[in-house]
Structures are given as C-alpha cells and as structure tokens.
Design a protein around this motif. Structure first.
Motif, mmCIF file in Angstrom:
data_model
loop_
_atom_site.group_PDB
_atom_site.id
_atom_site.type_symbol
_atom_site.label_atom_id
_atom_site.label_comp_id
_atom_site.label_asym_id
_atom_site.label_seq_id
_atom_site.Cartn_x
_atom_site.Cartn_y
_atom_site.Cartn_z
ATOM 1 N N ARG A 128 0.799 -1.169 -0.280
ATOM 2 C CA ARG A 128 -0.112 -0.211 0.099
ATOM 3 C C ARG A 128 0.861 1.142 0.230
ATOM 4 N N HIS A 129 0.243 2.366 -0.155
ATOM 5 C CA HIS A 129 0.649 3.630 -0.068
ATOM 6 C C HIS A 129 0.967 4.166 1.317
ATOM 7 N N ASN A 130 1.840 4.154 1.948
ATOM 8 C CA ASN A 130 2.272 4.169 3.404
ATOM 9 C C ASN A 130 3.221 5.355 3.932
ATOM 10 N N LEU A 131 2.826 5.811 4.691
ATOM 11 C CA LEU A 131 3.824 6.804 5.429
ATOM 12 C C LEU A 131 4.108 6.105 6.672
ATOM 13 N N SER A 132 5.652 5.711 6.779
ATOM 14 C CA SER A 132 5.991 5.154 8.010
ATOM 15 C C SER A 132 6.266 5.694 8.946
ATOM 16 N N LEU A 133 5.557 5.420 10.035
ATOM 17 C CA LEU A 133 5.645 6.218 11.604
ATOM 18 C C LEU A 133 6.612 5.527 12.312
ATOM 19 N N ASN A 134 7.707 4.711 11.780
ATOM 20 C CA ASN A 134 8.796 4.319 12.450
ATOM 21 C C ASN A 134 9.878 5.171 12.825
ATOM 22 N N GLY A 135 10.580 5.101 13.754
ATOM 23 C CA GLY A 135 11.627 6.075 14.135
ATOM 24 C C GLY A 135 11.784 6.313 15.551
ATOM 25 N N LYS A 136 12.029 7.632 15.938
ATOM 26 C CA LYS A 136 12.181 7.922 17.268
ATOM 27 C C LYS A 136 10.728 8.487 17.818
ATOM 28 N N TRP A 137 10.294 7.644 18.845
ATOM 29 C CA TRP A 137 9.078 8.160 19.751
ATOM 30 C C TRP A 137 9.372 8.627 20.956
ATOM 31 N N ASN A 138 9.140 9.682 21.588
ATOM 32 C CA ASN A 138 9.202 9.966 22.864
ATOM 33 C C ASN A 138 8.654 9.025 23.977
ATOM 34 N N TYR A 139 8.883 8.709 24.878
ATOM 35 C CA TYR A 139 8.274 7.928 26.028
ATOM 36 C C TYR A 139 8.252 8.167 27.536
ATOM 37 N N ILE A 140 7.138 7.834 28.085
ATOM 38 C CA ILE A 140 6.972 8.002 29.532
ATOM 39 C C ILE A 140 6.724 6.541 30.210
ATOM 40 N N ILE A 141 7.704 6.295 31.122
ATOM 41 C CA ILE A 141 7.378 5.127 31.826
ATOM 42 C C ILE A 141 6.550 5.521 33.086
ATOM 43 N N ASP A 142 5.424 4.529 33.119
ATOM 44 C CA ASP A 142 4.147 5.065 33.833
ATOM 45 C C ASP A 142 3.583 3.796 34.597
ATOM 46 N N PRO A 143 4.153 3.222 35.670
ATOM 47 C CA PRO A 143 4.102 1.899 36.288
ATOM 48 C C PRO A 143 2.852 2.050 37.251
ATOM 49 N N TYR A 144 2.415 3.227 37.643
ATOM 50 C CA TYR A 144 1.021 3.520 38.625
ATOM 51 C C TYR A 144 -0.241 3.929 37.510
ATOM 52 N N GLU A 145 -0.057 4.031 36.163
ATOM 53 C CA GLU A 145 -0.875 4.543 35.254
ATOM 54 C C GLU A 145 -1.539 5.600 35.520
ATOM 55 N N ASN A 146 -0.649 6.823 35.870
ATOM 56 C CA ASN A 146 -1.163 8.099 36.186
ATOM 57 C C ASN A 146 -1.820 8.865 34.910
ATOM 58 N N GLY A 147 -1.012 8.315 33.746
ATOM 59 C CA GLY A 147 -1.578 9.009 32.581
ATOM 60 C C GLY A 147 -2.820 8.559 32.293
ATOM 61 N N PHE A 148 -3.388 7.390 32.671
ATOM 62 C CA PHE A 148 -4.683 6.673 32.287
ATOM 63 C C PHE A 148 -5.735 6.901 33.258
ATOM 64 N N TYR A 149 -5.592 6.801 34.612
ATOM 65 C CA TYR A 149 -6.498 6.824 35.594
ATOM 66 C C TYR A 149 -6.220 8.080 36.616
ATOM 67 N N ASP A 150 -7.501 8.705 36.942
ATOM 68 C CA ASP A 150 -7.445 9.565 38.072
ATOM 69 C C ASP A 150 -7.046 9.150 39.345
ATOM 70 N N TYR A 151 -7.034 10.013 40.501
ATOM 71 C CA TYR A 151 -6.654 9.133 41.779
ATOM 72 C C TYR A 151 -7.704 8.366 42.365
ATOM 73 N N ARG A 152 -9.079 8.246 41.619
ATOM 74 C CA ARG A 152 -10.062 7.348 42.195
ATOM 75 C C ARG A 152 -10.043 6.315 41.175
ATOM 76 N N ARG A 153 -9.056 6.043 40.509
ATOM 77 C CA ARG A 153 -8.860 4.793 39.449
ATOM 78 C C ARG A 153 -10.294 4.912 38.576
ATOM 79 N N GLN A 154 -10.627 5.956 37.968
ATOM 80 C CA GLN A 154 -11.217 6.176 36.793
ATOM 81 C C GLN A 154 -10.715 6.511 35.698
ATOM 82 N N ALA A 155 -10.809 5.891 34.477
ATOM 83 C CA ALA A 155 -10.262 6.030 33.397
ATOM 84 C C ALA A 155 -10.453 7.457 32.909
ATOM 85 N N PHE A 156 -9.547 8.346 32.544
ATOM 86 C CA PHE A 156 -9.472 9.683 31.864
ATOM 87 C C PHE A 156 -10.489 9.600 30.675
#
Length: 609
Positions: free
Chosen positions: A30-58
C-alpha cells in the motif's frame, strides 16, 4: 443469577463485535507513510496518565480529557501539567523497550509513546493507522481522541482515521502495557522474555474509498490443477468487477463481487511450477478492481497427509526442522530488520533444514515472506501455552481472535503448512473443550493446511505413551519430548519404546537439552557441549523406533533470553538449549543434527525419484 448471565452475554457480544473487524492484507503493497523512528516515551507504572486518583479512566470521563494522550504543553506559568513528552527520552520503533533502556530490562507495566507527524489528507481517500504488532494491551489516541484498544502481542491491528487527521501536525499517543495476567493469551507463566512496546512497524496507509481489504489465492485442497480463493472489498462501491492476473503463468480470471463486496472463485491451471524447498517458486499475482490494484508474490503448493505420510505436492516429505524464537541473540531484543530475520533462517538452511517451527507465538510477517522466498516450510503458532484459564469465555475469545488473525494474515504464504493451536497444555475436560474448539475453528478458517498442537507425552516403566483426545482431531501427532534432559540420561533413553495411539504422521515438536557454548567436559557432565551432543545422538536412536516419524523441530536454533533461567554460571537468564550460542558460536550438536539431516535428505530424495 439472570443478571449475571445477562452481563456475561453482553460482554461476549461486545467482544465478538470487536473481534469481527478485518485487518487489511499485504500492508507493504500500500501507499504508506512510515511512522517508524524515534518516539518520545514516559514510563508509567502507576498508570497516572490513564486513571485519575480514584482509579477512573480519563478517556471514560465526560470530557475524555486529563490523560497523557492529551499531549498538552505548558502555555502559562500557572498551568499544572505533570508530564512532558517533548523533553523525555526516545525509543526506536519498531523495537522492544527492554533492550533499549537499562531501567526497562525487566520492566512490566505501562509505557506511553508519542510521535508527531505532518500530513495533508486528501479528498476521496481513506486512511488507517496500522500496527504490525505491539505487546500486549495497547490503547491508541490521535490528536487527543481515542481510536481504540487491542489485546495480543504478536498480530496486527488497525484503526480507521479518515476524517480524524489534521492538515499539518498530528499527535499520535500510544499506551502499551505488557503486564502478564492469568486470563490472557499467553498466560502469566511463560519461558521467554516478555518484550514490551511497539515491536513491529507502524504505518499510516492511504487507500481508495473502496479498496481490496482481504483475499486468498491458493491451490485447492489436494488439487494441483485448480486455484481457488476469495476477494473482499471495503467501501461503499462494493459490487465491482475484479481481475486476477498471474502474468508469468498466462492466467487471467474475471469475477464480480456481490452487494457485500465479496466473491469466491475457482479456475483451472496448468503448467504451474509448484513451490517447494528445493524450488521456492513465487509468482507475481495482481488483483485489480475498478477502484484499486495491488500486487503480491504467491507460491502454489499442496500439503496433505495420507496414512503416516506427509505429502508436499503429492510426494512424501520428511520435515527436517528446527524451532526458532522471534529474537536476535546477537543484538538484545526483537529482530529490528529483515537482516536479523534472514540471519536466523540462513542458520536453519545451514543445518539442511527444509522446515522451521516459529514458536511460541506469531512471528513478524516479514519472517513468513522470507520463508516463502528462501524455501522453508513453516509451523505457525498462537501462544496458547501451558496453563490457560480454560473456563473463562473471554480467554477463549482472545485465543480464537489471535488464531483468526494469524491465519488471516499469512494464508497466502506457501511456506505455511501447519497451523498450531497451542503448546504443552495439560489434559483436562475444560482444556479439551477449549483446544478442540480452536482446532475446529482453524479447520473452518483454512481447510487446505494441516492443523496440529505440541502435545505432552506420558511414561510408564520403559514405554512412552502418546494418548491425547486432541489426537483424534489433529492432522499430525506432534509432542514435546525431553528424554535425556528432564528425565532419564542420554545413554539410557534408547531403551524406551513407543506406544502412539494414532495412525498419523509423527512430527516431534521439541527435543533437546542445554549446553553452555565453549564449556567442554565428558559426555555425562550437564551443561557441556559433549552432554548435549550425546543427547542428540541417542535421541536419533530413540526416534528411529517410531514407524511414522515424518519430521522434527529440535529445541532450539539459538540460545534465547528467559527470566526463568537464573543459574549465574550456565544460564544468566538465557535458555541454553540452542544449537548456536548468543554470540553466534555453533555447538557440537549443530553438526550432529546437520549430519543426521543430510542422511535423511538423501533417503527421501531416493524415495521420490
């Protein structure tokens, strides 16, 4: 009780709907734009970026805002933002995170990836974001909006983004969680490294408004004179004329899809050169509709069993194999390039193999295409491994989805001759039902290939028994057999005899023992190359007693990493059953197996003359 079953039914209905989405075939065409390469990353063992402090998904809140996927920046000095992709480190995609950062070597949990890309979407085009694989549970967001979620570490998935792309800079954020869980596929207990992350290619694909979504072009079961298959279109203009062209074979076939975009076909062929390890012939195949066109390279061959024989293109064949993990031993982590994959298959060819077992999960699609090109038959497998949650309906649906995606992705690869539904699963009634249903599903999805599983064996006195109810459903009797390593000694194993219940071809899915490359001692000293070599020599005596022996895949081509293998002297978190070390050194048993395969090859060549 009724309420309980209502929610279970509702869950399974949603699961079935999610699993019904097809994956576009042959993405590389197919006609593809590759998104391979360097991606910024954040390690999130407590999943602060996914849940609020009451464990509800944002992303399940009223606004859908608040997670790392918003990818917001500090706009004034009073803003409270507790993440910053722009100043975080990067990971290479494709690639696992374990091998790219010391702090992530043993890490299991969530990591957020972020990439910006510029794009100008066109009118009258459709767009999908395609992930060739990500391990394990993946949540994908485009410009702060959730596209969806996928479970499974090894098969592709996609999301349509037509109408969701910005003209200019776009932000894609992906949360990948490789946490092992009992109810998942694979389960919590495995014997390989749990590589996390975006481990394969990521593409933004541009497609016509109505495109060829799926197709199969293969020889009919047991028929060297007829090609059969189907075409499935996606889009509004579903009823179209389709042309299938194989120019080198001077073949053209015309058909028309129905109002659902689907059509099956059968047409006679003659003078085809059939695919085989000795002559891995691939034909250029073109599928063209009124709105789309794509090319593929496809080989044509038949595979079947007759009594205790395996027949390739109608001729008896011995599967001279070796098992392979999807790992580069020389450079830590998953293979990153075609060169890594080709190296592994070239080592198999050096052994005089005509066959490989790609264990214990689906490997990179490029590996299957290379096997097509290089002439290696393939056992392809899903990670139903050891002790699964047999009675959990969601676990079964997950396993069936992974099996379906594997077969769907690789059904046009001539190299694939066996679909395997699992490995070393202990016998029980729930397991028999679970695995039996998977076998039935595999036969339903593809009746032209063989279906098997790596079974377990049992011993009593000096007899080795193979008697598993699944043997009635499987096309091959395949089992893992570690005589001389986990039981008995190499010099004693030839005293055993076999009691194999089924009148079917026997293909040993695993055998072997460990050796630390460069450690030499007498043949009775474990971990020495001499012990491993003596084990293989006596294995050949033991296996020679099997009347229907038609192949094997000793465990394993190369030493591979495993957290289960902790001995600081001999293992150091490596499984040392490889015939080649993690530095590329060939052990004594490599040459012993090669000599055995050379003799087998000559025997079967004479038989087929």
């Amino acid at each position: 009780m009724q309420k309980k079953y209502f929610f279970l039914f509702f869950f399974l209905l949603l699961t079935a709907q999610a699993f019904s989405q097809s994956i576009i075939q042959n993405i590389s065409s197919r006609h593809n734009l590759s998104l391979n390469g360097k991606w910024n990353y954040i390690i999130d063992p407590y999943e602060n970026g996914f849940y609020d402090y009451r464990r509800q998904a944002f992303d399940q809140s009223e606004t859908g805002k608040g997670g790392f996927y918003d990818d917001v920046k500090q706009t004034n000095k009073g803003s409270l933002i507790e993440y910053d992709f722009d100043h975080d480190a990067t990971l290479d995609v494709p690639g696992d995170w374990n091998s790219q950062a010391p702090e992530l070597k043993f890490y299991e949990g969530s990591v957020w990836y972020r990439r910006h890309f510029n794009f100008e979407p066109k009118q009258n085009k459709r767009y999908i974001i395609y992930f060739a694989a990500a391990n394990y549970e993946t949540h994908v967001y485009l410009n702060g909006k959730k596209l969806g979620m996928h479970k499974g570490g090894f098969t592709p998935f996609q999301f349509e983004v037509t109408g969701k792309l910005k003209n200019g800079e776009n932000s894609i954020v992906v949360k990948v969680d490789n946490t092992r869980k009992q109810d998942e596929i694979p389960t919590i207990n495995t014997d390989w490294w749990n590589y996390g992350g975006l481990t394969a290619d990521v593409y933004l694909s541009e497609l016509p408004e109505t495109y060829i979504d799926n197709y199969k072009v293969q020889l009919a079961k047991g028929n060297l004179k007829e090609i059969e298959g189907f075409v499935q279109l996606s889009g509004n203009q579903k009823s179209q004329s389709v042309a299938i062209n194989i120019p080198e074979a001077k073949l053209t076939y015309q058909l028309k899809t129905d109002t659902s975009g689907y059509a099956t076909f059968k047409f006679p062929v003659k003078n085809l050169k059939y695919w085989s390890p000795e002559s891995p012939k691939l034909y250029q195949v073109t599928l063209q509709t009124e709105t789309d066109k794509l090319d593929d390279k496809i080989g044509f061959r038949t595979i079947e069993t007759r009594g205790k024989d395996v027949l390739l293109n109608g001729k008896s064949v011995f599967l001279r194999g070796i098992a392979i993990h999807n790992e580069n031993p020389l450079i830590p982590g998953r293979p990153r390039s075609e060169g890594d994959l080709r190296m592994l298959l070239n080592w198999a060819k050096e052994l005089n193999c005509n066959y490989v077992r790609l264990a214990h999960y689906p490997h990179n699609e490029k590996m299957l295409r290379l096997a097509d090109e290089m002439g290696l038959m393939v056992w392809a497998e899903v990670p139903v491994y050891w002790t699964i949650s047999w009675e959990n309906p969601a676990t079964y649906q997950n396993a069936q989805k992974q099996l379906t995606d594997l077969i769907d992705r690789d059904k046009n690869r001539a190299a694939v001759i066996i679909w395997s539904v699992g490995n070393e699963t202990p016998i029980s009634q729930p397991r028999n039902k679970f695995m039996g249903d998977l076998i039935d599903k595999a036969h339903e999805l593809d009746h032209t290939r063989l279906i098997s599983a790596a079974l377990e064996l049992h011993r009593k006195d000096s007899t080795i028994y193979v008697d598993d109810v699944l043997g009635e459903k499987l096309d091959l009797v395949s089992f893992n057999e570690y005589a001389g390593w986990y039981w008995s000694t190499p010099d004693e194993i030839s005293k055993y005899n076999w009691d194999i219940k089924y009148n079917k071809p026997v293909v040993i899915s695993e055998l072997g023992g460990s050796a630390l490359a460069g450690f030499h001692a007498d043949k009775s000293t474990r971990w020495s190359e001499e012990y491993q070599d003596n084990l293989f020599k006596n294995q050949f005596k033991l296996l020679g007693k099997i009347d229907g022996l038609r192949g094997m895949t000793p465990w394993i081509l190369v030493d591979f990493r495993s957290p289960r293998r902790a001995h600081s002297v001999y293992q150091n978190f490596w499984n040392r059953k490889g015939l080649i070390s993690n530095t590329g050194q060939k052990k004594l048993a490599f040459y012993t197996l090669k000599n055995y395969y050379d003799k087998i090859s000559e025997t079967f060549n004479q038989k087929n003359r």
